[in-house]
Design a protein around this motif. Structure first.
Motif, short mmCIF file in Angstrom:
data_model
loop_
_atom_site.label_atom_id
_atom_site.label_comp_id
_atom_site.label_asym_id
_atom_site.label_seq_id
_atom_site.Cartn_x
_atom_site.Cartn_y
_atom_site.Cartn_z
N THR A 229 19.11 59.60 -81.22
CA THR A 229 19.49 58.51 -80.11
C THR A 229 19.86 57.18 -80.56
O THR A 229 20.66 56.41 -80.17
CB THR A 229 18.18 58.43 -79.51
N PHE A 230 19.24 56.84 -81.97
CA PHE A 230 19.71 55.70 -82.36
C PHE A 230 21.25 55.29 -82.73
O PHE A 230 21.82 54.69 -82.72
CB PHE A 230 18.82 55.26 -83.83
N ILE B 30 27.48 53.19 -78.59
CA ILE B 30 27.31 52.73 -77.30
C ILE B 30 27.60 51.15 -77.54
O ILE B 30 28.44 50.61 -76.79
CB ILE B 30 26.03 53.19 -76.30
N SER B 31 26.67 50.83 -78.44
CA SER B 31 26.78 49.36 -78.62
C SER B 31 28.32 48.90 -79.25
O SER B 31 28.87 47.83 -78.84
CB SER B 31 25.96 48.96 -79.73
N SER C 22 32.75 61.19 -75.63
CA SER C 22 31.85 62.24 -76.20
C SER C 22 30.40 61.89 -76.65
O SER C 22 29.74 62.66 -76.99
CB SER C 22 32.73 62.39 -77.82
N THR C 23 29.89 60.65 -76.71
CA THR C 23 28.67 60.47 -77.19
C THR C 23 27.47 61.14 -76.27
O THR C 23 26.61 61.72 -76.87
CB THR C 23 28.28 58.91 -77.04
N LEU D 235 17.65 56.20 -73.21
CA LEU D 235 17.12 55.60 -74.14
C LEU D 235 18.36 55.05 -75.13
O LEU D 235 18.42 53.76 -75.46
CB LEU D 235 15.94 56.23 -74.98
N ALA D 236 19.26 56.01 -75.27
CA ALA D 236 20.41 55.38 -75.97
C ALA D 236 21.18 54.19 -75.04
O ALA D 236 21.69 53.52 -75.68
CB ALA D 236 21.42 56.56 -76.22
#
Length: 509
Positions: A40-41, A47-48, A146-147, A166-167
């Motif tokens: 997830t991190f 995503i960031s 794809s994430t 959460l991600a």
């Protein structure tokens, strides 16, 4: 490690070697553990990267305008060129992710994105800078679609939406990271390094490197992570899928051996061998999601995302400017009555006129950072709320709650007159709708089969990016001349997204 899910799937020892497990049952047996939070991190960092690379220009253009001799039209191109790159390649990356692997697409596109972004900090002129930023967007689109499939395919179904939300909270954290780093760089760094006489390396160029760090870190981490086991299942590669499940189990438990020895084949082998030429493969890959029953999921999902991006993403480009004028105004009235006399677009376009009359001014006022911090805090809080309540509330209820609340905040802008209330209402209008994209994409992961999941998400998120471009141009064209109508249309788009959300919830039943 105690897992309640084990009690459900415990079977007699003598039968374990003979049982064929479905993939979802296998994930449920393994349960949720620490490796899922690490994934997830990493997903959050990816995503960031998508946020920092697209938000970067709002803080860089002002400082870069002297070095790159920017005019108003060229600033417009710089702010949108990454989106153009994202749209141009999204379909291809979705196809490759579904047919060549999630991890392969993620690690190489992220690495290229970060490398090209860092190289763009050395661009000596406007043309080379825009060209490099276009390719940044082109490769960035590979990681955007794809994430969620990659992350979701490691996670038990009952925890999948919570993990992806959460991600997605990294969207909000990115909106805190970008202004924080920009403020630190512009406040405490002041240098001018000549590089072979071609350019002067200055703080704004170094800022681009810092914005590229999340993607660079994530791309390196992906070299040490396995491919999605669900992807291997879709390719009829059962041994590799079992290795992936074994990896999850060992990372969570740290001892013992996974008792799952056999998995049920979930894909017709002839479907995998159909792909011949590249064009035939694309047609084979795209056609199923353009036919029932998947086409209705696709259309409803991308209309929701289009509407949300049309409002939250496009209006977000104007957020700092609007909030600065509200906070500085001595006029007491509604949002439109406060900002209309200021002629936002005229002031923004007057930069080119001022540059022709006086020496180039590249200073950035500290006032621009506070609104960005406020929006980032609101976004992060919304994501945290969604994550906390997804396990006890339905996706439809949460999406509807936030979208219709956002709609009400948008309508209230016609009446609220207190500056602080206006700031909170306007910020809520954006932050209540924007995070729902993560819920919609999370639902899409469940609505489409593994073979077509990444392509479907690429189409959905690409339509979102198109929505932000269309919405930004709509605001630029009509906001000054008819502020009330513009706010009404934006609020109406959110209301429409709320209605479509109800339709999507019936589609997923």
């Amino acid at each position: 490690m105690n897992k309640t899910t084990n009690e459900v799937f415990t079977i007699p020892v003598q039968d374990e070697d003979d049982r064929e497990w479905s993939f979802e049952d296998a994930l449920s047996y393994i349960g949720l553990g620490k490796i899922h939070y690490y994934l997830t991190f990493i997903g959050g960092l990816i995503i960031s990267a998508s946020m920092t690379e697209t938000m970067a220009m709002s803080f860089i253009m002002k400082s870069a305008e002297c070095d790159l001799s920017l005019k108003a039209a060229e600033k417009g191109v710089m702010s949108s060129i990454v989106y153009v790159g994202i749209v141009s390649m999204a379909f291809i990356w979705g196809y490759l992710s579904d047919t060549r692997g999630r991890r392969k697409v993620l690690k190489w596109t992220l690495l290229c994105t970060s490398t090209l972004s860092i190289l763009s900090s050395f661009a000596p002129n406007y043309s080379s800078f825009v060209l490099l930023r276009f390719f940044v967007g082109a490769f960035l689109s590979g990681s955007i679609g794809s994430t969620y499939p990659y992350l979701g395919e490691f996670t038990p179904e009952k925890n999948r939406q919570m993990i992806m939300s959460l991600a997605s909270a990294f969207f909000g954290l990115s909106q805190l990271y970008v202004p924080t780093v920009a403020w630190l760089v512009f406040s405490f760094l002041d240098f001018r390094l000549s590089i072979f006489g071609l350019l002067h390396y200055r703080p704004w160029r170094f800022l681009i490197v810092l914005f590229a760090l999340p993607g660079l870190i994530a791309s390196i981490a992906l070299f040490f992570l396995p491919e999605s086991p669900k992807y291997h299942m879709a390719q009829n590669n059962i041994p590799e899928a079992l290795k992936g499940l074994e990896w999850i189990y060992k990372k969570n438990i740290e001892k013992g051996k996974l008792p799952i020895k056999k998995l049920k084949c979930e894909t017709n082998e002839s479907d995998v061998s159909k792909r011949k030429t590249f064009l035939q493969s694309i047609v084979t890959q795209a056609l199923p999601i353009l036919k029932p029953p998947y086409v209705k999921h696709l259309v409803v999902s991308f209309l929701i995302v289009f509407a949300i991006f049309f409002t939250s993403a496009s209006l977000g480009l104007w957020y700092m400017e609007i909030e600065n004028r509200v906070s500085k105004s001595t006029i007491k009235g509604t949002l439109c009555s406060v900002i209309f006399p200021s002629k936002i677009s005229s002031i923004m376009n007057s930069t080119a006129i001022q540059n022709s009359l006086q020496e180039c001014d590249e200073t950035i006022s500290n006032d621009v950072y506070a609104p960005a911090f406020i929006l980032g805090i609101f976004y992060t809080s919304t994501f945290i709320f969604i994550t906390c309540f997804l396990n006890c509330m339905s996706r439809c209820f949460i999406s509807g709650l936030f979208l219709f609340t956002s709609f009400c905040c948008g309508l209230s802008l016609f009446w609220v007159t207190q500056p602080m209330v206006t700031l909170i209402t306007f910020t809520s209008f954006l932050s209540m709708s924007g995070p729902i994209v993560s819920v919609v994409t999370g639902s899409a992961v469940l609505l489409f089969p593994t073979n077509y999941r990444a392509m479907a998400l690429c189409i959905i998120l690409t339509m979102g990016r198109v929505g932000s471009v269309v919405g930004s141009n709509f605001i630029g064209r009509f906001f000054e001349n008819n502020c009330e109508m513009t706010i009404g249309v934006l609020a109406g788009m959110v209301f429409g997204a709320g209605l479509l959300n109800i339709l999507l919830s019936f589609s997923s039943v």
